[in-house]
Design a protein around this motif. Structure first.
Motif, short mmCIF file in Angstrom:
data_model
loop_
_atom_site.label_atom_id
_atom_site.label_comp_id
_atom_site.label_asym_id
_atom_site.label_seq_id
_atom_site.Cartn_x
_atom_site.Cartn_y
_atom_site.Cartn_z
N GLY A 197 -49.16 73.96 1.11
CA GLY A 197 -50.01 73.92 2.30
C GLY A 197 -49.90 72.64 3.09
N VAL A 198 -48.90 71.82 2.81
CA VAL A 198 -48.70 70.58 3.55
C VAL A 198 -48.04 70.89 4.89
N ARG A 199 -48.60 70.38 5.97
CA ARG A 199 -47.99 70.56 7.28
C ARG A 199 -46.82 69.58 7.41
N MET A 200 -45.70 70.08 7.94
CA MET A 200 -44.49 69.27 8.00
C MET A 200 -43.93 69.31 9.42
N ARG A 201 -43.84 68.12 10.03
CA ARG A 201 -43.26 68.02 11.38
C ARG A 201 -42.11 67.01 11.35
N THR A 202 -41.00 67.38 11.94
CA THR A 202 -39.80 66.54 11.92
C THR A 202 -39.23 66.41 13.33
N THR A 233 -27.38 71.85 10.13
CA THR A 233 -28.72 71.41 10.50
C THR A 233 -29.51 72.56 11.10
N ARG A 234 -28.84 73.37 11.92
CA ARG A 234 -29.52 74.52 12.52
C ARG A 234 -29.95 75.52 11.45
N ALA A 235 -29.09 75.73 10.45
CA ALA A 235 -29.45 76.66 9.38
C ALA A 235 -30.66 76.14 8.60
N TYR A 236 -30.65 74.83 8.34
CA TYR A 236 -31.78 74.22 7.63
C TYR A 236 -33.07 74.38 8.45
N VAL A 237 -32.99 74.09 9.73
CA VAL A 237 -34.18 74.19 10.59
C VAL A 237 -34.69 75.62 10.62
N ARG A 238 -33.76 76.57 10.73
CA ARG A 238 -34.17 77.98 10.77
C ARG A 238 -34.92 78.38 9.50
N ASP A 239 -34.41 77.94 8.34
CA ASP A 239 -35.06 78.29 7.07
C ASP A 239 -36.43 77.64 6.93
N ILE A 240 -36.54 76.38 7.31
CA ILE A 240 -37.82 75.66 7.14
C ILE A 240 -38.85 76.12 8.16
N VAL A 241 -38.41 76.45 9.37
CA VAL A 241 -39.35 76.99 10.37
C VAL A 241 -39.94 78.30 9.87
N ALA A 242 -39.13 79.11 9.20
CA ALA A 242 -39.63 80.38 8.67
C ALA A 242 -40.72 80.18 7.62
N LEU A 243 -40.73 79.01 6.98
CA LEU A 243 -41.74 78.71 5.98
C LEU A 243 -42.95 77.97 6.56
N GLY A 244 -42.89 77.66 7.86
CA GLY A 244 -44.02 76.99 8.50
C GLY A 244 -43.74 75.59 8.99
N GLY A 245 -42.54 75.06 8.74
CA GLY A 245 -42.21 73.74 9.25
C GLY A 245 -42.04 73.73 10.75
N GLU A 246 -42.14 72.55 11.35
CA GLU A 246 -42.01 72.41 12.80
C GLU A 246 -40.99 71.32 13.10
N PHE A 247 -40.17 71.57 14.13
CA PHE A 247 -39.12 70.62 14.50
C PHE A 247 -39.10 70.45 16.01
N ARG A 248 -38.82 69.22 16.43
CA ARG A 248 -38.55 68.93 17.84
C ARG A 248 -37.41 67.93 17.92
N THR A 249 -36.81 67.83 19.09
CA THR A 249 -35.73 66.87 19.28
C THR A 249 -35.99 66.02 20.53
N CYS A 250 -35.49 64.80 20.47
CA CYS A 250 -35.56 63.86 21.60
C CYS A 250 -34.15 63.32 21.84
N ASP A 251 -33.92 62.77 23.03
CA ASP A 251 -32.60 62.22 23.28
C ASP A 251 -32.38 60.93 22.49
#
Length: 347
Positions: free
Chosen positions: A175-180, A192-210
């Motif tokens: 139940g830990v919220r995870m933002r990266t 990296t995209r595959a990892y993000v896709r898998d973790i987002v499906a479990l509730g993780g959140e990702f954003r990118t900056c320049d």
């Protein structure tokens, strides 16, 4: 004496007692019968007034004739009544002043010790990479509510993603919220995209900056891991562990600022996308500021070769034959306008 002081403490001068005192002054002594007759009040009231006046030190025995009470001036009575209390107050004030001066003299020692304690408690600088990793693993296991991660440098190494996947799955399952936050260049990396896709499906959140300032891990908004770089680029990698609440709160605000200005990274497909408009805008901005290819690549987390390929694409899009002409043509393009609007972040 103590009983007398206790009674006098609660004695109050009422109208009858004051009138009886006035009559005693006129008579030169306290004569119960005469005072009762002059005031026209019962003798028992005069006796009560005598007790009040005696407790207030306004009546005292005549020298040589203790059975006769004579009136005393209010100033003398006041000095007699409160003299001991005033002396005690003076002694207490002197004692308070002495204690205060003694304790105040310890202020420099206190602040010096507190500065040293805060330095030791607020920061731990660890230069042993294995120890740093062990401490990070411990915080991951102890994390209760939230982990905030900043990972600059473009695509993550495949071996790092394998380890990160297991860790993320474990924390999200608790139940830990995870933002990266990654850099835009991570979007083009298939692992990296595959990892993000898998973790987002479990509730993780990702954003990118320049651009990102540096790597940062924040656990439960209580402990922050920062890279230790005081030893220079060739020094053994280490970390600064921050626990001081004010600094932790500030670093959390820095994360939230970057998060609010980032773009959501969902990785809907496994196909590597072409360089996106936000990344192009970041490259153009750094080009206009005069940065060389190597510095642009370093700040955006990509290889020099990839950076030069993107610059070539941008130059072609701007119909320019050189970097100088590309910078000139930027004024007529919408790339920088896009960059400014992206900086506002999602609404």
């Amino acid at each position: 004496m103590a009983e007398r002081d206790s009674v006098s403490h609660f004695s109050e001068l009422d109208d009858t007692s004051a009138a009886a005192y006035g009559q005693a002054v006129r008579l030169g002594r306290f004569d119960r019968a005469v005072i009762a007759e002059r005031l026209g009040i019962p003798l028992r009231d005069v006796e009560r007034a005598e007790t009040v006046l005696h407790n207030l030190r306004l009546l005292q025995p005549m020298p040589g004739r203790r059975e006769v009470l004579v009136p005393i001036g209010p100033d003398v009575a006041a000095a007699d009544l409160v003299g001991d209390a005033e002396r005690q107050i003076r002694e207490l004030q002197q004692a308070v002043t002495s204690v205060r001066s003694t304790l105040i003299s310890l202020l420099p020692t206190y602040f010096e010790g507190r500065r040293e304690r805060n330095r030791l408690e607020a920061f731990d600088v660890i230069n042993d990479a294995d120890m740093v990793q062990s401490m990070i693993d411990e915080q991951r296991q102890k994390c209760r509510s939230e982990v905030l991660i900043v990972q600059p440098g473009g695509p993550r190494p495949a071996h790092a993603l394998t380890t990160a996947r297991g860790t993320a799955e474990s924390m999200l399952s608790r139940g830990v919220r995870m933002r990266t936050i990654y850099q835009h260049t991570a979007r083009s990396d298939l692992p990296t995209r595959a990892y993000v896709r898998d973790i987002v499906a479990l509730g993780g959140e990702f954003r990118t900056c320049d651009e990102l300032i540096d790597r940062m891990f924040i656990y439960d908004r209580e402990v922050v891991f920062l890279p230790e770089r005081s030893g220079g680029p060739d020094a053994t990698p280490g970390a600064a562990i921050v626990r001081e609440p004010v600094l932790v709160t500030f670093l959390c605000s820095v994360f939230e600022y970057m998060w609010n200005n980032g773009s959501p990274f969902t990785a809907e497909s496994t196909k590597a996308p072409a360089v996106n408009d936000e990344l192009k805008a970041a490259i153009v901005r750094l080009m206009v500021q005069g940065y060389k290819d190597e510095m642009v690549a370093r700040r955006l987390g990509m290889s020099v070769r990839t950076c030069r390929r993107h610059i070539a694409e941008i130059t072609e899009d701007l119909q320019a034959t050189s970097r100088f002409q590309a910078g000139y043509n930027v004024a007529a393009s919408q790339l920088l306008d896009l960059d400014r609007s992206a900086a506002l972040g999602p609404g």
